[in-house]
Design a protein around this motif. Structure first.
Motif, PDB file in Angstrom:
ATOM      1  N   SER A 154     -87.307 -73.245 -25.152  1.00 54.82           N
ATOM      2  CA  SER A 154     -86.549 -74.473 -24.921  1.00 54.82           C
ATOM      3  C   SER A 154     -87.370 -75.683 -25.364  1.00 54.82           C
ATOM      4  N   ARG A 155     -86.675 -76.791 -25.481  1.00 56.71           N
ATOM      5  CA  ARG A 155     -87.316 -78.048 -25.847  1.00 56.71           C
ATOM      6  C   ARG A 155     -88.324 -78.465 -24.766  1.00 56.71           C
ATOM      7  N   ASP A 156     -87.941 -78.267 -23.493  1.00 51.28           N
ATOM      8  CA  ASP A 156     -88.834 -78.645 -22.392  1.00 51.28           C
ATOM      9  C   ASP A 156     -90.131 -77.837 -22.421  1.00 51.28           C
TER      10      ASP A 156
ATOM     11  N   ARG B  76     -92.468 -79.444 -24.830  1.00 48.95           N
ATOM     12  CA  ARG B  76     -92.985 -80.676 -24.237  1.00 48.95           C
ATOM     13  C   ARG B  76     -94.057 -80.362 -23.192  1.00 48.95           C
TER      14      ARG B  76
ATOM     15  N   PRO C  47     -86.677 -73.879 -30.968  1.00 46.63           N
ATOM     16  CA  PRO C  47     -86.362 -73.182 -29.710  1.00 46.63           C
ATOM     17  C   PRO C  47     -85.091 -72.356 -29.807  1.00 46.63           C
TER      18      PRO C  47
ATOM     19  N   THR D 142     -87.563 -79.001 -32.597  1.00 45.15           N
ATOM     20  CA  THR D 142     -88.190 -79.908 -31.639  1.00 45.15           C
ATOM     21  C   THR D 142     -89.578 -80.251 -32.131  1.00 45.15           C
TER      22      THR D 142
ATOM     23  N   VAL E 115     -92.942 -82.648 -30.987  1.00 39.05           N
ATOM     24  CA  VAL E 115     -93.526 -83.423 -29.901  1.00 39.05           C
ATOM     25  C   VAL E 115     -94.876 -83.980 -30.344  1.00 39.05           C
TER      26      VAL E 115
ATOM     27  N   VAL F  15     -90.781 -87.406 -28.299  1.00 39.61           N
ATOM     28  CA  VAL F  15     -90.103 -86.120 -28.501  1.00 39.61           C
ATOM     29  C   VAL F  15     -88.911 -86.363 -29.412  1.00 39.61           C
TER      30      VAL F  15
ATOM     31  N   GLY G  50     -85.718 -84.592 -31.910  1.00 35.98           N
ATOM     32  CA  GLY G  50     -84.928 -83.411 -32.233  1.00 35.98           C
ATOM     33  C   GLY G  50     -84.328 -83.554 -33.602  1.00 35.98           C
TER      34      GLY G  50
END
Length: 867
Positions: free
Chosen positions: A776-778, A781, A802, A808, A810, A844, A846
């Motif tokens: 995932s994107r989180d 991060r 992801p 993504t 960061v 961040v 996308g």
């Protein structure tokens, strides 16, 4: 002459000559062929001129002073307001009308008498030597009356062509007209009368239309069986000429409004051309705003509401151009109500609504104005030297922000740019096409069908509605037009006032047919729609046959419950929210009621409960419902409220349902208890300052409760609990889910830290740049933040795809360092076709281009000096 003196003189003059003095109708016209706004004095009488409705006056003659607006559609004077001293968007039109009664021989001498007789004798006291008359080139009769009966010198009677021939449309009633002009003298322009002289010298102030022909589809004129008179005297023009001025802004009333505009702006007439335009525009637009809101129009982005919003925004915009920072509409409207409230009491009665709407609209638009100025500056900043400002930008400024085109042109020219006027015109033409399509009413009959319906009502009169007393009746077929049957009497209610038309059956000796809908072909003439085909099989039914007309009683009863409940709901809304609530539309059918009303914010749950309780308490009383026919004056004495958008004649039906007393011609229950439980099912916004509420009654409410009960039971079964324990079970599940999400978050953080341990060893000069795997994107991060927090790390760049979807990227930099994450991210984000991420220590972004990720990472390596 003062405005109240002209009103009094007009009414007295024609009342003494047998006319019924009719109050001004509203600004929302009702005839199917009508434009967006009432724009002439004859508009409320169209159905009488066309023979669609019986004339209710005895003798058949009337006079009125009608409020009018010309600000949309074919008759649109809006862009000329302020620049011209002879145009208004709101104006009054005094008129007298003969419906097959008197004609030219009476009207022309009356016109001369009213204009030239002294004020003491009930006239205007205008110098007859300065009056000119025009007649149509073919109208020998009118010229002879002016010359031989009135005594007007023939050299001041001029023949003119199409300007002196009135037509309602390509077909229909038409006839010659005779116009009266005032000569303001040689200082206003060239001699030569209205035909050849200066239009600023010879000002038309009264038009006498003599409807005597019918133009057929072939263009041929035939004599009408009854001739009519329709006149229109410009109220403001007449006041101005009694002052010796051709400027409408010198007329009584307008002069005081201009003075009010001077006070609120701090400017005076004559200071500048822009200031003069703004002052006149404020005076005019104030009246339009006050009267349109009073008649139920609310600013919005569609139809009439859009026109009102444009009027209000133009007024505010011109005040803004004069650097006026204080609100202008409220004090100007208060001045207008003070001046015109005696003639139009609704301005005072509705003052809370008018001022509230004006204050909110101006406040919101002043913010928009600042944004519009910013938009123009940005558009000009982006142009190359000598480039043209696109027409689409100029139109957006004009349409959305209220910037007049010439203002945009001037501001652009100051920066060395011209405006693409062709592009602007193209955008404007598209808007006009949209407005024209939106203003076209549905269901209007044209061509042969319209002619046949007019013949039927002319020969037989209106359809007798007996549906309040019976549900079945014998009736005679008057005609069959397309898929519709017209009867002499009917129990079927024709769609009107928001109530849908009845359904049912027609039966006769040779067969039967299902009535799918009931509507008015013309005002008063009911048509029973038998199907969607152009000519359904009606089993040999023809004019003169007898049929049995029967409505669907169960459906009618459901409609009645919803309709009476609508009136109770309207009353309850006003009790809870305030008297500013006014109907803006409604729909009543067998399944629900829908009510649109003016209000400025969403209803709270508590307000809805209070509204429901008020309505249902009245229903539970079971009080009888009264639905009586009476005169309009008696209805007003009872305090009956008129629903917005409805047409009411001299005789009206008054519904008394508990505390609700309103004018309504629909069908209703006989006792409040028959409505059953009323339940609000939805409430939402349908436009600026307009809300919509829906509700159910009777068996529909029972069905709604059963459906909700079944849904709750299914949810309880799914969760393995009972309906009584459903809420407690849901709360426990939510608490469990929160705890699980927190645990997952903790595990994800620990996993990120674990992955970060191995990536930390790849750091070069305190910088980590890597492509990683993540779900995932989180997760990307979290890994970046975990790495950044390790000793000696000053920047971390991680990229991932992801789940195999999207990109993504960061960038995390040390909080105390000199690297800016957002500035590093900006060029790299373009490589992944992405955006976002402008933070100083965390950015961040996308993107969609996974193939560009490696390029983005390489760009960041270079930027950080580790490639």
């Amino acid at each position: 002459m003062r405005a109240h003196e002209l009103r009094s003189a007009w009414d007295r003059f024609f009342e003494r000559r047998g006319h019924t003095v009719v109050p001004s109708a509203g600004l929302i016209p009702h005839h199917p062929s009508a434009p967006m706004f009432t724009n002439s004095g004859m508009m409320p009488f169209v159905s009488y001129f066309l023979g669609e409705e019986a004339v209710p006056y005895d003798p058949p003659r009337a006079s009125s002073i009608q409020k009018c607006v010309r600000a949309g559609g074919k008759h649109n004077d809006l862009d000329a307001i302020g620049r011209s001293t002879r145009h208004l968007s709101f104006f009054e039109m005094a008129g007298n009308f003969s419906f097959g009664d008197y004609f030219k021989a009476e009207m022309i001498p009356w016109a001369w008498e009213f204009v030239t007789s002294s004020v003491g004798e009930g006239g205007l006291g205008v110098d007859g030597d300065r009056i000119w008359a025009t007649v149509h080139t073919t109208d020998d009769e009118a010229e002879a009356i002016w010359a031989d009966v009135v005594g007007l010198p023939r050299q001041r009677i001029q023949r003119m062509g199409t300007d002196n021939f009135w037509e309602m449309g390509e077909t229909g009633p038409c006839g010659p007209s005779s116009e009266l002009f005032f000569d303001f003298g040689p200082e206003f322009g060239a001699d030569g009368g209205p035909a050849q002289g200066s239009e600023w010298r010879y000002i038309e102030f009264w038009n006498l239309v003599f409807t005597q022909y019918f133009r057929g589809a072939d263009g041929q004129l035939t004599d009408l069986p009854n001739t009519n008179v329709d006149t229109g005297l410009g109220f403001e023009r007449t006041l101005a000429l009694t002052e010796g001025s051709s400027s409408l802004y010198d007329a009584d009333g307008m002069r005081q409004l201009v003075s009010g505009a001077e006070q609120v702006t701090g400017r005076s007439l004559g200071d500048s051309d822009l200031g003069d335009i703004a002052l006149r525009l404020l005076a005019d637009h104030t009246r339009s705003t006050a009267f349109l809101i009073s008649d139920g129009v609310i600013p919005s982005n569609e139809d009439r509401g859009y026109v009102l919003r444009r009027i209000m925004r133009r007024a505010v915009r011109f005040a803004y151009l004069l650097d006026v920072s204080d609100a202008v509409l409220v004090p100007m409207i208060e001045r207008c109500a003070e001046m015109m409230g005696d003639a139009y009491p609704d301005l005072r009665t509705n003052s809370e609504l008018i001022l509230g709407v004006a204050e909110r609209e101006e406040g919101q638009f002043r913010t928009t104005l600042a944004n519009g100025s910013t938009l123009l500056d940005q558009a000009l900043d982006g142009l190359d030297d000598d480039a043209t400002l696109p027409g689409a930008v100029a139109f957006k400024l004009h349409d959305t922000y209220g910037f007049p085109l010439e203002v945009t042109e001037e501001m652009a020219q100051l920066r060395g740019h011209e405006v693409d006027l062709a592009g602007f015109d193209a955008e404007m033409e598209q808007q006009r096409a949209r407005a024209k399509a939106a203003s076209k009413g549905g269901g209007v009959e044209v061509g042969e069908a319209a002619d046949e319906f007019r013949r039927l009502i002319t020969e037989n009169g209106p359809t007798e509605f007996v549906g309040r007393e019976v549900s079945t009746t014998e009736a005679t077929v008057l005609g069959i037009v397309g898929g519709s049957v017209v009867l002499d009497r009917t129990p079927f209610y024709a769609e009107s006032g928001g109530q849908v038309g009845d359904t049912g059956t027609l039966s006769w000796s040779g067969g039967s047919a299902r009535v799918l809908d009931t509507t008015f072909a013309l005002p008063g003439l009911t048509r029973h729609v038998l199907g969607n085909d152009a000519a359904p099989d009606v089993g040999g039914l023809s004019a003169g046959d007898t049929v049995t007309a029967s409505i669907d009683v169960e459906r009618r009863n459901a409609i009645r419950r919803n309709h009476t409940a609508t009136h109770l709901l309207h009353w309850a809304l006003r009790q809870v929210l305030g008297d500013h609530v006014k109907q803006q539309g409604s729909l009543v059918d067998e399944t629900r009621l829908r009510f649109d009303f003016s209000h400025f914010q969403a209803l709270s749950a508590d307000e809805i409960v209070r509204i429901e309780d008020l309505v249902n308490r009245e229903v539970l009383t079971g009080e009888p419902v009264s639905h009586e026919e009476m005169s309009r004056s008696d209805a007003d004495e009872r305090g009956a409220i008129a629903f917005f958008g409805e047409k009411y004649g001299d005789d009206v039906r008054v519904l008394e349902a508990g505390p609700s007393v309103e004018l309504c011609g629909g069908t209703h229950v006989s006792a409040l208890g028959q409505i059953g439980t009323v339940k609000v099912t939805s409430e939402a916004s349908i436009g600026s300052n307009i809300r919509r509420i829906e509700a159910s009654t009777g068996l529909n409410t029972i069905e709604l409760l059963r459906r909700d009960e079944a849904t709750l039971g299914a949810l309880a079964a799914e969760l393995g609990t009972s309906s009584d324990e459903l809420l407690a079970t849901m709360r426990r599940r939510n608490d469990d889910n929160k705890a699980l999400r927190a645990e997952v978050g903790q595990l994800r953080t620990e996993a990120a830290r674990s992955k970060a341990m191995s990536l930390a060893e790849t750091a070069t000069d305190g910088v980590i740049v890597a492509r990683v795997e993540a779900a995932s994107r989180d997760e990307v991060r979290d890994q970046a933040l975990a790495l950044r927090d390790r000793p000696g790390i000053r920047a971390v760049v991680l990229g991932a795809v992801p789940g195999g979807k999207g990109v993504t990227l960061v960038v995390a930099t040390s909080v105390d360092g000199d690297l800016h994450a957002g500035e590093l991210m900006a060029p790299a984000a373009k490589a992944i076709s992405g955006g976002g991420g402008k933070g100083a220590d965390l950015a961040v972004a996308g993107g969609k281009n996974a193939d560009g990720l490696d390029e983005a990472l390489e760009m960041l390596r270079t930027a950080l000096g580790i490639s």
